[in-house]
Write a protein that holds these residues in place. Structure first.
Motif, PDB file in Angstrom:
ATOM      1  N   SER A  78      -2.252  -5.570  -8.679  1.00 59.18           N
ATOM      2  CA  SER A  78      -1.460  -4.784  -9.706  1.00 59.18           C
ATOM      3  C   SER A  78      -0.366  -5.521 -10.296  1.00 59.18           C
ATOM      4  O   SER A  78       0.486  -4.936 -11.134  1.00 59.18           O
ATOM      5  CB  SER A  78      -0.799  -3.617  -8.545  1.00 59.18           C
ATOM      6  N   HIS A  99       1.119  -1.142  -0.107  1.00 61.93           N
ATOM      7  CA  HIS A  99      -0.207  -0.056   0.158  1.00 61.93           C
ATOM      8  C   HIS A  99       0.886   1.382   0.004  1.00 61.93           C
ATOM      9  O   HIS A  99       0.253   2.393  -0.384  1.00 61.93           O
ATOM     10  CB  HIS A  99      -0.772   0.037   1.361  1.00 61.93           C
ATOM     11  N   ARG A 100       2.173   1.151   0.345  1.00 59.49           N
ATOM     12  CA  ARG A 100       3.013   2.321   0.365  1.00 59.49           C
ATOM     13  C   ARG A 100       3.199   2.933  -0.862  1.00 59.49           C
ATOM     14  O   ARG A 100       3.528   4.142  -0.982  1.00 59.49           O
ATOM     15  CB  ARG A 100       4.312   2.142   1.072  1.00 59.49           C
ATOM     16  N   ARG A 101       3.023   2.157  -1.863  1.00 57.35           N
ATOM     17  CA  ARG A 101       3.202   2.426  -3.426  1.00 57.35           C
ATOM     18  C   ARG A 101       1.987   2.686  -4.185  1.00 57.35           C
ATOM     19  O   ARG A 101       2.028   2.611  -5.156  1.00 57.35           O
ATOM     20  CB  ARG A 101       4.217   1.631  -4.169  1.00 57.35           C
ATOM     21  N   GLY A 102       0.944   2.540  -3.509  1.00 57.50           N
ATOM     22  CA  GLY A 102      -0.612   2.610  -4.054  1.00 57.50           C
ATOM     23  C   GLY A 102      -0.690   1.339  -4.669  1.00 57.50           C
ATOM     24  O   GLY A 102      -1.421   1.367  -5.805  1.00 57.50           O
ATOM     25  N   LEU A 103      -0.099   0.127  -4.269  1.00 54.97           N
ATOM     26  CA  LEU A 103      -0.320  -1.118  -5.053  1.00 54.97           C
ATOM     27  C   LEU A 103      -1.160  -2.015  -4.362  1.00 54.97           C
ATOM     28  O   LEU A 103      -1.366  -1.959  -3.078  1.00 54.97           O
ATOM     29  CB  LEU A 103       1.037  -1.827  -5.477  1.00 54.97           C
ATOM     30  N   THR A 104      -1.737  -3.027  -4.932  1.00 53.46           N
ATOM     31  CA  THR A 104      -2.506  -4.022  -4.241  1.00 53.46           C
ATOM     32  C   THR A 104      -1.902  -5.442  -4.953  1.00 53.46           C
ATOM     33  O   THR A 104      -1.268  -5.288  -6.100  1.00 53.46           O
ATOM     34  CB  THR A 104      -3.933  -4.055  -4.637  1.00 53.46           C
ATOM     35  N   GLN A 162      -3.931   9.519 -15.161  1.00 53.16           N
ATOM     36  CA  GLN A 162      -2.637   8.850 -14.729  1.00 53.16           C
ATOM     37  C   GLN A 162      -1.839   8.865 -15.816  1.00 53.16           C
ATOM     38  O   GLN A 162      -0.698   8.860 -15.783  1.00 53.16           O
ATOM     39  CB  GLN A 162      -3.058   7.037 -14.479  1.00 53.16           C
TER      40      GLN A 162
END
Length: 216
Positions: free
Chosen positions: A23, A15-20, A63
């Protein structure tokens, strides 16, 4: 793209990189990872497995604007950061052509330059054709900066006869995350050191004129 066992892909800190987990997509696999359990399992089973990290959605205008800004930044170089071919079965044969089924890579390996010429020049008009060619040739040569590269990226006396002939109206990338190694379209000829390696759109596997670039 990196190994799925990379520290920053640990499920608890994605989550720190906006990922799941969704992703991430394994190279050569169908689709993306389903959930955290799938990510933990592949990291345990095969931590060196190559994985795509889908960070920016090019179909989302907001984006894609970040990508546009990066690629149109003054003197930004275009380079493939190509990924070596992964042979999912059988012994690797670097001279094989056409490539057999089961050989995969990152689509940027085959599609980078065709994609720049298709998207940034023909479709969006963000770069002129001349500027796009400069960013694919002269700018990267100048970035590397070793003496041998002073003969690259330039069409003039004393430089290496490395030339590409393409049709601006049809040139395009074809490689995707599902079909990663499809060659680009619209490239008629490629000449390396004065010798054809692609002629009339056909690769010449026996033509191997390339030489390594050294720091000397």
């Amino acid at each position: 793209m990196t190994g799925v066992g990379a520290a920053f892909l640990a499920p608890e800190i994605l989550h720190r990189r906006g990922l799941t987990p969704h992703s991430l997509g394994l190279l050569g696999a169908e689709g993306r990872l389903a959930d955290e359990a799938a990510l933990r399992e592949v990291r345990r089973r095969d931590p060196g497995a190559a994985v795509f990290v889908h960070l920016l959605d090019e179909h989302d205008p907001a984006q894609f604007a970040f990508i546009e800004r990066a690629l149109t930044f003054p003197d930004a170089a275009v380079a493939t950061d190509a990924v070596p071919l992964l042979w999912r079965s059988g012994a690797a044969d670097p001279t094989a052509w056409p490539l057999p089924e089961g050989v995969v890579s990152h689509p940027r390996t085959a599609g980078t330059y065709g994609r720049v010429l298709r998207v940034l020049v023909r479709e969006k008009g963000l770069l002129s054709l001349a500027e796009a060619v400069r960013r694919c040739t002269l700018v990267p040569a100048d970035v590397v900066g070793v003496p041998a590269m002073r003969r690259k990226g330039r069409v003039q006396p004393g430089c290496d006869a490395d030339l590409t002939v393409f049709d601006p109206s049809t040139v395009a990338d074809r490689a995707t995350y599902e079909s990663t190694i499809l060659p680009s379209a619209g490239f008629a000829h490629v000449v390396v050191g004065g010798q054809f390696v692609v002629r009339d759109g056909e690769l010449l596997p026996e033509s191997l004129p390339g030489r390594p670039v050294t720091a000397l």
